[in-house]
Scaffold this motif. Structure first.
Motif, short mmCIF file in Angstrom:
data_model
loop_
_atom_site.label_atom_id
_atom_site.label_comp_id
_atom_site.label_asym_id
_atom_site.label_seq_id
_atom_site.Cartn_x
_atom_site.Cartn_y
_atom_site.Cartn_z
N ALA A 136 11.65 -0.13 0.96
CA ALA A 136 10.49 -0.91 0.49
C ALA A 136 10.86 -1.92 -0.68
N ARG A 137 10.08 -2.82 -0.44
CA ARG A 137 10.46 -4.00 -1.35
C ARG A 137 9.92 -3.63 -2.94
N GLN A 138 10.96 -3.91 -3.88
CA GLN A 138 10.87 -3.89 -4.99
C GLN A 138 10.49 -5.20 -5.99
N ASN A 139 10.45 -5.24 -7.20
CA ASN A 139 10.25 -6.42 -8.04
C ASN A 139 11.43 -7.27 -7.90
N ASN A 140 11.30 -8.50 -7.37
CA ASN A 140 12.42 -9.54 -7.27
C ASN A 140 12.75 -10.37 -8.03
N PHE A 141 12.08 -10.28 -9.27
CA PHE A 141 12.52 -11.21 -10.32
C PHE A 141 12.13 -12.44 -10.11
N GLY A 142 10.84 -12.84 -9.94
CA GLY A 142 10.44 -14.22 -9.38
C GLY A 142 11.08 -14.74 -8.20
N GLY A 143 11.67 -13.99 -7.28
CA GLY A 143 12.27 -14.56 -6.16
C GLY A 143 13.88 -14.72 -6.46
N LEU A 144 14.33 -14.43 -7.51
CA LEU A 144 15.69 -14.60 -7.83
C LEU A 144 16.65 -13.58 -7.42
N TRP A 145 16.21 -12.48 -6.79
CA TRP A 145 17.30 -11.41 -6.28
C TRP A 145 16.79 -10.56 -5.37
N ASN A 146 17.65 -9.89 -4.78
CA ASN A 146 17.12 -8.85 -3.83
C ASN A 146 16.95 -7.55 -4.52
N SER A 147 15.68 -7.10 -4.28
CA SER A 147 15.43 -5.38 -4.95
C SER A 147 14.59 -4.82 -3.93
N PHE A 148 15.11 -3.52 -3.88
CA PHE A 148 14.51 -2.67 -2.83
C PHE A 148 14.70 -1.41 -3.28
N SER A 149 13.99 -0.31 -2.54
CA SER A 149 14.22 1.02 -2.90
C SER A 149 14.26 1.67 -1.44
N VAL A 150 15.22 2.90 -1.43
CA VAL A 150 15.35 3.35 -0.10
C VAL A 150 14.97 4.85 -0.36
N ARG A 151 14.25 5.35 0.66
CA ARG A 151 13.31 6.66 0.40
C ARG A 151 12.97 6.84 -0.84
N GLY A 152 12.21 5.78 -1.19
CA GLY A 152 11.38 5.82 -2.58
C GLY A 152 11.82 5.66 -3.70
N PHE A 153 13.38 5.70 -3.95
CA PHE A 153 14.05 5.44 -5.20
C PHE A 153 14.89 4.20 -5.01
N GLN A 154 14.78 3.55 -6.25
CA GLN A 154 15.49 2.10 -6.59
C GLN A 154 16.44 2.55 -7.60
N GLY A 155 17.23 1.48 -7.96
CA GLY A 155 18.15 1.58 -8.97
C GLY A 155 17.27 1.05 -10.37
N ASP A 156 18.17 0.32 -11.16
CA ASP A 156 17.45 -0.52 -12.27
C ASP A 156 16.26 -1.33 -12.10
N ILE A 157 15.04 -1.21 -12.30
CA ILE A 157 14.04 -2.08 -11.90
C ILE A 157 14.34 -3.54 -12.66
N ASN A 158 15.09 -3.57 -13.66
CA ASN A 158 15.26 -4.70 -14.49
C ASN A 158 16.47 -5.51 -13.92
N LEU A 159 17.24 -5.11 -12.58
CA LEU A 159 18.42 -5.67 -12.29
C LEU A 159 18.63 -5.72 -10.81
N PRO A 160 19.14 -6.40 -10.16
CA PRO A 160 19.35 -6.48 -8.62
C PRO A 160 19.65 -5.44 -7.96
N SER A 161 19.34 -5.04 -6.78
CA SER A 161 19.79 -3.79 -6.29
C SER A 161 20.98 -3.81 -5.63
N GLY A 162 21.90 -2.93 -5.93
CA GLY A 162 23.10 -2.88 -5.35
C GLY A 162 23.28 -2.89 -3.75
N PHE A 163 24.54 -3.64 -3.25
CA PHE A 163 24.52 -3.50 -1.65
C PHE A 163 26.04 -3.70 -1.53
N LEU A 164 26.56 -3.06 -0.20
CA LEU A 164 27.60 -3.38 0.04
C LEU A 164 28.24 -4.62 0.81
#
Length: 732
Positions: free
Chosen positions: A92-120
């Motif tokens: 699910a999409r999460q707060n994208n910092f005004g369009g400046l980064w990728n932010s998402f949750s997997v199975r309802g959980f995200q990382g830090d809401i104030n930072l980009p989501s980590g990916f590999l």
């Protein structure tokens, strides 16, 4: 940092020129015989293996993973990572910092809401940093690895991991050039070209340039990326690959629309920022080197290093929150504040893994054993101007328009006020350093039963320096953690398997308590079980996998506000005391029929809620046990269908797509929900000449008004209205 970025630009330019100069004559070079080409292709299949996961058939893995390949990404009209992940209902999409980064949750959980989501990226951590939203150019496939993967990859996002597989040389001469144009002054060009410099050296270059307007008035973006790579055989059993990633983007900071319970949403076409602030500029330069050596048919070594620099800088006028927001008073005037940001980061990672198989008596073992080291440095510098709170009962006309940076939501006039002079807000540097070792063994107990056991030990350290303090202070903390995993797979027959797995994960958290102690890592415990079916085992005319999964994920040490008397006396601080749980059911289908019909479906029911009653870490609003997690819909469904056929021997493809996202919380601790939405899309393409294809796409076919995500009721991202695009591609 500026000097380094100039050197990086020079490296990028040099790489491009070298590939261009060597690629032109090499395109004419081909293998002398078809047999030689086939032999080399077969050798590539033998020598290559999936990065840092081992080689397992889908029915052998005790996880519900999804692979979004290049055809799916193209049919979904995805141009960036957020759009690609819309295919997976588990994301699910999460707060994208005004369009400046990728932010998402997997199975309802995200990382830090104030930072980009980590990916590999090919198994290396790459989501950290401030390089802007990731484009799909240069990406072969997107893997959605559900459940915590700390036992292999170390510190990561709590609900699952996203792994991007890049396009690498395949020792052939092929490629395409594509141009697109569409609504809202959208123009884009893409390339993906590869060839060989010799029998043992292959090169590839992918890239894009995009110049686009928007349905949001005055918003214009300019983006450029180039991703060259080179692969060399250093012997019969050794393969080396180097990849470069360079992306430069200019994106206006866009916090979206404002919502008032009395007046509703502000107009979705009104940009609530200030064009005179200029765009936010982001830049990323990444290097990745990987070496694989096969010792035998059963044992191989895969090792690599990565280095990545990112930078984000620029001004932004942003919508004020309640207490300073005039839209809540008159439903017309939006008040704003101003910030200047200068973020940068450097990330280094090294990783090595030994993979092989052996027998102990009647048992077959497939073993992974590895170690890695990473160091992530980031600095955040923010200046802010913010108007004072509005006293109760104050009329909008009594306030100074320049102080509150007024903007009429229905008749915006930009540039009315000079750029404010901001004051100090944030100035900090952080260094995260860690070392880990891991092992995984999947054991064939019988012909039908396999078990997987594994674990990982991590030792990590954090240095957090507050440059605003006088004197400057640095807090150094360290910790270590063991993350186990266990799983089992039972093959009912050649086409059906049952599986179950349990795993633990963790993620470091930035900051400290009011006493100066480091926050404990965010910890995740995950259990899932399911069934997988390979329909090709039963039907002659279809290929593909169907997966049904049930899961539960428990998360602890979530940051919440510390409302103890000692903490409130010292200021506004957080504490790692929150807990949450997510459980649900997922159903994934990806089928290809011999008739040319393709069917993709991803559905997820996710019940994600807090388990404790505590104040929110950002605003101190009360979170009660049972409250839902932000931006996490209970129901999400993605469907994509297509049909390939010929008309007078001319290849044609037509298809459609649908995305449904259920109602979800839009502001943690508050009674603000984003409405559910369902949008449809159509596409079609025709190969009008050999290698030359024309394609058309229509998104949001019925012009649905919808909102993709939010951070709060004043930062809500609207979706685009009906959008059409046409593209032309030449392939060879």
């Amino acid at each position: 940092m500026e000097f380094l970025m100039r050197i990086n630009r020079l490296l990028v330019t040099t790489s491009f020129l070298v590939l261009g100069a060597t690629g032109a004559p090499a395109i004419a070079q081909d293998f002398e015989t078809a047999e030689e080409a086939e032999a080399i292709e077969n050798e590539m299949i033998v020598i290559g293996r999936r990065a840092y996961r081992g080689d397992f058939e889908p029915l052998e893995t005790p996880n519900a993973d999804q692979i979004l390949d290049e055809d799916l990404l193209r049919d979904s009209n995805a141009l960036d990572l957020n759009q690609a992940l819309d295919l997976s209902a588990s994301v699910a999409r999460q707060n994208n910092f005004g369009g400046l980064w990728n932010s998402f949750s997997v199975r309802g959980f995200q990382g830090d809401i104030n930072l980009p989501s980590g990916f590999l990226l090919n198994g290396f951590n790459a989501g950290r940093g401030f390089g802007g939203p990731r484009d799909i150019s240069g990406i072969e496939a997107v893997e959605v690895l559900k459940g915590p993967r700390s036992a292999l990859y170390g510190r990561g996002e709590p609900g699952g991991t996203i792994n991007l597989i890049t396009k690498r040389p395949q020792f052939e001469t092929s490629g395409y050039v594509q141009f697109q144009g569409g609504a809202f002054d959208f123009y884009r060009g893409d390339i993906d070209l590869q060839t060989t410099l010799s029998d043992n050296v292959g090169v590839r270059i992918a890239g894009f340039y995009e110049d686009a307007g928007s349905f949001r008035e005055t918003v214009e973006t300019e983006r450029f990326g180039i991703y060259p790579s080179i692969t060399a055989r250093l012997g019969e059993n050794t393969l080396a690959t180097y990849e470069l990633e360079y992306t430069d983007q200019e994106i206006p900071f866009d916090r979206g629309v404002v919502f008032s319970e009395e007046f509703g949403f502000s107009p979705i076409r009104t940009f609530t920022g200030e064009p005179g602030d200029g765009p936010i500029e982001t830049e990323v330069l990444g290097h990745q080197f990987e070496l694989q050596h096969d010792f035998s048919d059963s044992w191989s070594l895969l090792a690599g290093v990565g280095y990545r620099e990112t930078e984000l800088i620029g001004n932004a006028s942003e919508n004020n929150f309640a207490g300073r927001q005039t839209f809540f008073i008159d439903g017309q005037t939006i008040s704003r504040f101003f910030r200047f940001r200068d973020f940068d980061s450097e990330y280094f990672v090294a990783r090595a893994e030994l993979a092989g198989e052996f027998n102990t008596g009647p048992f077959r073992h497939r073993l992974l054993f590895g170690a890695d080291y990473d160091r992530f440095e980031n600095s955040l510098f923010i200046l802010r101007f913010r108007p004072p709170f509005i006293p109760d009962g104050t009329a909008v006309s009594d306030l100074d328009p320049a102080t509150y940076l007024f903007l009429d939501a229905f008749n915006p006039v930009y540039g009315q006020f000079p750029i404010p002079t901001p004051g100090p807000n944030t100035d900090r540097e952080e260094v995260l350093e860690g070392f880990g070792i891991y092992i995984q063994d999947q054991i064939d107990i019988t012909d039908r039963l396999q078990i997987r056991i594994g674990g990982r030990f991590d030792d990590f350290e954090q240095d957090l320096t507050n440059l605003r303090a006088d004197p400057v202070t640095t807090i150094t903390t360290n910790d270590d953690r063991f993350s186990p995993q266990v799983g089992a797979v039972y093959k009912v027959d050649d086409g059906v398997s049952l599986y179950a797995s349990y795993g633990e994960g963790f993620r470091q958290q930035t900051g400290s308590t009011f006493e100066g102690n480091q926050f404990a890592p965010n910890v995740t415990d995950s259990f899932e079980f399911g069934v997988k079916a390979d329909l090709a085992a039963y039907l002659d005319n279809v290929q593909g996998i169907v997966t049904l999964t049930a899961f539960q994920v428990d998360q602890s040490n979530i940051l919440v506000n510390d409302d103890s008397p000692e903490a409130t006396a010292a200021g506004f601080f957080s504490i790692d005391a929150g807990e949450a749980r997510s459980r649900g059911i997922e159903f994934d289908v990806n089928l290809a029929f011999d008739s040319g019909f393709n069917f993709f479906l991803s559905y997820a029911y996710t019940d994600a809620e807090f388990q404790t009653t505590q104040p929110d870490a950002d605003f101190g609003a009360l979170i009660e046990a049972g409250d839902p997690l932000i931006n996490s819909p209970e129901n999400q469904l993605s469907i994509l269908v297509s049909q390939d056929f010929d008309v007078s021997n001319v290849p044609v493809t037509i298809g459609g797509r649908m995305l449904h996202v259920g109602e979800r919380l839009g502001f943690t601790g508050f009674d603000f929900f984003l409405p559910d939405y369902t949008i449809f899309g159509l596409f079609g393409e025709i190969e009008i000449a050999d290698g030359f294809t024309i394609r058309g796409d229509i998104d949001n076919l019925f012009d649905e008004t919808y909102f993709t995500n939010s951070f709060a009721d004043v930062w809500v991202q609207p979706g685009a209205p009906t959008t059409a695009r046409v593209s032309a591609r030449f392939s060879f």
